[in-house]
Write a protein that holds these residues in place. Structure first.
Motif, PDB file in Angstrom:
ATOM      1  N   PRO A 161       0.792  -1.236   0.000  1.00  0.00           N
ATOM      2  CA  PRO A 161       0.000   0.000   0.000  1.00  0.00           C
ATOM      3  C   PRO A 161       0.822   1.282   0.000  1.00  0.00           C
ATOM      4  CG  PRO A 161       0.072  -0.922   2.212  1.00  0.00           C
ATOM      5  CD  PRO A 161       0.743  -1.927   1.307  1.00  0.00           C
ATOM      6  N   THR A 162       2.143   1.182   0.188  1.00  0.00           N
ATOM      7  CA  THR A 162       2.961   2.397   0.267  1.00  0.00           C
ATOM      8  C   THR A 162       3.999   2.499  -0.850  1.00  0.00           C
ATOM      9  OG1 THR A 162       4.575   1.319   1.734  1.00  0.00           O
ATOM     10  CG2 THR A 162       2.720   2.437   2.780  1.00  0.00           C
ATOM     11  N   THR A 163       3.945   1.594  -1.830  1.00  0.00           N
ATOM     12  CA  THR A 163       4.993   1.533  -2.852  1.00  0.00           C
ATOM     13  C   THR A 163       5.122   2.826  -3.655  1.00  0.00           C
ATOM     14  OG1 THR A 163       4.794  -0.857  -3.074  1.00  0.00           O
ATOM     15  CG2 THR A 163       5.759   0.320  -4.922  1.00  0.00           C
ATOM     16  N   ALA A 164       4.008   3.422  -4.047  1.00  0.00           N
ATOM     17  CA  ALA A 164       4.048   4.599  -4.927  1.00  0.00           C
ATOM     18  C   ALA A 164       4.116   5.921  -4.158  1.00  0.00           C
ATOM     19  CB  ALA A 164       2.823   4.599  -5.834  1.00  0.00           C
ATOM     20  N   LEU A 165       4.320   5.852  -2.834  1.00  0.00           N
ATOM     21  CA  LEU A 165       4.285   7.050  -2.007  1.00  0.00           C
ATOM     22  C   LEU A 165       5.683   7.434  -1.534  1.00  0.00           C
ATOM     23  CD1 LEU A 165       1.227   6.033   0.203  1.00  0.00           C
ATOM     24  CD2 LEU A 165       1.208   7.295  -1.960  1.00  0.00           C
ATOM     25  N   ASP A 166       5.891   8.730  -1.279  1.00  0.00           N
ATOM     26  CA  ASP A 166       7.195   9.136  -0.755  1.00  0.00           C
ATOM     27  C   ASP A 166       7.318   8.695   0.699  1.00  0.00           C
ATOM     28  OD1 ASP A 166       6.381  11.293   1.142  1.00  0.00           O
ATOM     29  OD2 ASP A 166       5.678  12.283  -0.664  1.00  0.00           O
ATOM     30  N   VAL A 167       8.531   8.751   1.251  1.00  0.00           N
ATOM     31  CA  VAL A 167       8.793   8.137   2.553  1.00  0.00           C
ATOM     32  C   VAL A 167       7.982   8.779   3.679  1.00  0.00           C
ATOM     33  CG1 VAL A 167      11.072   7.257   1.983  1.00  0.00           C
ATOM     34  CG2 VAL A 167      10.845   9.607   2.786  1.00  0.00           C
ATOM     35  N   THR A 168       7.726  10.081   3.592  1.00  0.00           N
ATOM     36  CA  THR A 168       6.964  10.752   4.646  1.00  0.00           C
ATOM     37  C   THR A 168       5.524  10.251   4.673  1.00  0.00           C
ATOM     38  OG1 THR A 168       8.322  12.732   4.387  1.00  0.00           O
ATOM     39  CG2 THR A 168       6.255  12.980   5.569  1.00  0.00           C
ATOM     40  N   ILE A 169       4.892  10.189   3.496  1.00  0.00           N
ATOM     41  CA  ILE A 169       3.509   9.709   3.407  1.00  0.00           C
ATOM     42  C   ILE A 169       3.467   8.215   3.735  1.00  0.00           C
ATOM     43  CG2 ILE A 169       1.481   9.496   1.936  1.00  0.00           C
ATOM     44  CD1 ILE A 169       2.287  12.370   2.634  1.00  0.00           C
ATOM     45  N   GLN A 170       4.494   7.470   3.319  1.00  0.00           N
ATOM     46  CA  GLN A 170       4.570   6.045   3.632  1.00  0.00           C
ATOM     47  C   GLN A 170       4.520   5.827   5.135  1.00  0.00           C
ATOM     48  OE1 GLN A 170       7.471   3.271   1.651  1.00  0.00           O
ATOM     49  NE2 GLN A 170       8.394   3.213   3.671  1.00  0.00           N
ATOM     50  N   ALA A 171       5.286   6.601   5.886  1.00  0.00           N
ATOM     51  CA  ALA A 171       5.305   6.477   7.346  1.00  0.00           C
ATOM     52  C   ALA A 171       3.926   6.788   7.933  1.00  0.00           C
ATOM     53  CB  ALA A 171       6.358   7.401   7.939  1.00  0.00           C
ATOM     54  N   GLN A 172       3.252   7.787   7.373  1.00  0.00           N
ATOM     55  CA  GLN A 172       1.923   8.145   7.856  1.00  0.00           C
ATOM     56  C   GLN A 172       0.914   7.021   7.618  1.00  0.00           C
ATOM     57  OE1 GLN A 172       0.875  11.840   5.970  1.00  0.00           O
ATOM     58  NE2 GLN A 172       2.503  13.008   6.974  1.00  0.00           N
ATOM     59  N   ILE A 173       0.987   6.396   6.442  1.00  0.00           N
ATOM     60  CA  ILE A 173       0.069   5.305   6.113  1.00  0.00           C
ATOM     61  C   ILE A 173       0.315   4.106   7.029  1.00  0.00           C
ATOM     62  CG2 ILE A 173      -0.605   3.630   4.343  1.00  0.00           C
ATOM     63  CD1 ILE A 173      -1.680   6.443   3.832  1.00  0.00           C
ATOM     64  N   LEU A 174       1.583   3.789   7.291  1.00  0.00           N
ATOM     65  CA  LEU A 174       1.902   2.664   8.173  1.00  0.00           C
ATOM     66  C   LEU A 174       1.430   2.936   9.595  1.00  0.00           C
ATOM     67  CD1 LEU A 174       5.491   1.759   6.895  1.00  0.00           C
ATOM     68  CD2 LEU A 174       3.357   0.548   6.435  1.00  0.00           C
ATOM     69  N   ASP A 175       1.628   4.161  10.063  1.00  0.00           N
ATOM     70  CA  ASP A 175       1.138   4.532  11.397  1.00  0.00           C
ATOM     71  C   ASP A 175      -0.388   4.421  11.458  1.00  0.00           C
ATOM     72  OD1 ASP A 175       3.658   5.016  12.369  1.00  0.00           O
ATOM     73  OD2 ASP A 175       3.599   7.189  12.032  1.00  0.00           O
ATOM     74  N   LEU A 176      -1.045   4.821  10.370  1.00  0.00           N
ATOM     75  CA  LEU A 176      -2.506   4.744  10.307  1.00  0.00           C
ATOM     76  C   LEU A 176      -2.977   3.295  10.392  1.00  0.00           C
ATOM     77  CD1 LEU A 176      -5.289   6.029   9.823  1.00  0.00           C
ATOM     78  CD2 LEU A 176      -4.824   5.920   7.364  1.00  0.00           C
ATOM     79  N   LEU A 177      -2.307   2.388   9.670  1.00  0.00           N
ATOM     80  CA  LEU A 177      -2.672   0.971   9.718  1.00  0.00           C
ATOM     81  C   LEU A 177      -2.546   0.431  11.137  1.00  0.00           C
ATOM     82  CD1 LEU A 177      -1.085  -0.486   6.442  1.00  0.00           C
ATOM     83  CD2 LEU A 177      -3.514  -0.215   6.944  1.00  0.00           C
ATOM     84  N   LYS A 178      -1.461   0.805  11.830  1.00  0.00           N
ATOM     85  CA  LYS A 178      -1.273   0.348  13.212  1.00  0.00           C
ATOM     86  C   LYS A 178      -2.369   0.871  14.128  1.00  0.00           C
ATOM     87  CE  LYS A 178       3.085   1.627  13.690  1.00  0.00           C
ATOM     88  NZ  LYS A 178       4.395   1.822  14.362  1.00  0.00           N
ATOM     89  N   GLU A 179      -2.712   2.148  13.960  1.00  0.00           N
ATOM     90  CA  GLU A 179      -3.757   2.746  14.805  1.00  0.00           C
ATOM     91  C   GLU A 179      -5.107   2.072  14.572  1.00  0.00           C
ATOM     92  OE1 GLU A 179      -3.764   6.860  13.842  1.00  0.00           O
ATOM     93  OE2 GLU A 179      -1.715   7.217  14.549  1.00  0.00           O
ATOM     94  N   LEU A 180      -5.442   1.831  13.296  1.00  0.00           N
ATOM     95  CA  LEU A 180      -6.734   1.231  12.976  1.00  0.00           C
ATOM     96  C   LEU A 180      -6.790  -0.234  13.412  1.00  0.00           C
ATOM     97  CD1 LEU A 180      -7.255   2.860   9.480  1.00  0.00           C
ATOM     98  CD2 LEU A 180      -8.437   3.437  11.600  1.00  0.00           C
ATOM     99  N   GLU A 181      -5.649  -0.930  13.321  1.00  0.00           N
ATOM    100  CA  GLU A 181      -5.594  -2.322  13.794  1.00  0.00           C
ATOM    101  C   GLU A 181      -5.886  -2.384  15.288  1.00  0.00           C
ATOM    102  OE1 GLU A 181      -3.394  -5.099  16.210  1.00  0.00           O
ATOM    103  OE2 GLU A 181      -2.364  -3.292  15.534  1.00  0.00           O
TER     104      GLU A 181
END
Length: 303
Positions: A161-181
């Motif tokens: 889910p983060t392949t096409a995103l820059d590293v800053t947005i990638q970190a935000q998406i990963l943090d979001l997945l952890k929060e929602l989990e």
């Protein structure tokens, strides 16, 4: 052609598991088989496939369709192609909610706004009226996550889910997945080729190569006590700040074998620095190193 062979794993409730491997190793095909969305010419065979204790083997296409979106869902790699460019974000979200719930259209709209707010979309009351092209890549990925979690599924599969995103947005998406989990206690399978990503969010990891799981275990076991040469090669290939000036990044020499005619022995033998004649003639069996850690390699037979 065998895209996936003898794969076995489990994901507990509220757990994030990473599936790691090079392109073509069978990661996405495995999880599309779980979702039941492979092409019609694909043949899927399994002894058992369970979701929350319910056996999925033998379900009809209609029964499987009812599960998708409600009890299990998948986020795809490219959010632009996963969203309908001709329909507003709100209508796409509402369609998913209405299909798998008894809510009215107004209630579905309110639920869509609530989900967009949960995934960090600003002013969701206005954004639901916009089209996908009016969102950035990171925002589109957040929309897909909102869509995937709208019906609170038991299993969420995130395909790079983060392949096409820059590293800053990638970190935000990963943090979001952890929060929602943590909020929804959803089981998440994260497909990636990035060992750094799984180290950040996953509690356990499966290493795939040529349609097989070569090694799987808890994240600490994989990173601090890897047993398979392929796992070790992937770890060596992670970019490091300790590299000296002029020092090249390490890579894995060679290419994966053909899935049309897979080798008789270990599929990694051609690229393995430890390979012996036996590795080319015989497929190694799994060896358990703990209740959660196993690998298939002759190298560790004496341990």
């Amino acid at each position: 052609m065998q895209a996936v062979r003898g794969v076995e794993f489990s994901v507990e409730k509220g757990e994030i598991m990473g599936i790691v491997g090079e392109s073509g190793s069978g990661k996405s095909v495995t999880m599309k088989a779980v979702m039941g969305i492979l092409p019609e010419n694909a043949k899927v065979e399994y002894d058992s496939l369970k979701l929350n204790g319910k056996e999925l083997a033998g379900l009809s296409a209609e029964e499987y369709r009812k599960l998708r979106g409600k009890e299990m869902t998948m986020i795809f790699q490219d959010p632009m192609t996963a969203l309908n460019p001709l329909k507003k974000i709100g209508s796409q979200l509402e369609e998913v909610i209405l299909r798998h719930s008894n809510l009215s259209r107004q209630e579905a709209k309110e639920k869509a706004i609530e989900m967009l707010r949960k995934v960090g979309i600003p002013v969701p009351e206005q954004r639901i009226k916009q089209y996908p092209h009016e969102f950035s890549g990171g925002m589109r990925q957040r929309v897909l996550i909102a869509m995937a979690l709208a019906c609170e599924p038991q299993l969420l599969i995130a395909d790079e889910p983060t392949t096409a995103l820059d590293v800053t947005i990638q970190a935000q998406i990963l943090d979001l997945l952890k929060e929602l989990e943590q909020e929804y206690h959803t089981s998440i399978v994260l497909i990636t080729h990035d060992m750094g990503v799984v180290a950040t969010v996953c509690s356990k990891i499966a290493i795939m190569y040529d349609g097989l799981i070569m090694e799987n275990g808890m994240t600490d076991e994989i990173f601090y006590n890897p047993k398979h040469p392929y796992t070790k090669a992937l770890l060596r290939a992670i970019p490091s700040l300790d590299l000296k000036e002029g020092e090249r990044l390490q890579s894995i020499d060679g290419v994966p074998p053909s899935l049309i005619d897979p080798p008789v022995g270990c599929p990694f033998a051609e690229r393995c620095e430890y390979a012996t004649e036996r590795c080319y003639k015989e497929m190694p069996k799994y060896k358990n190193y703990s209740e959660t850690h196993r690998a298939m390699c002759f190298l560790n037979e004496q341990e």
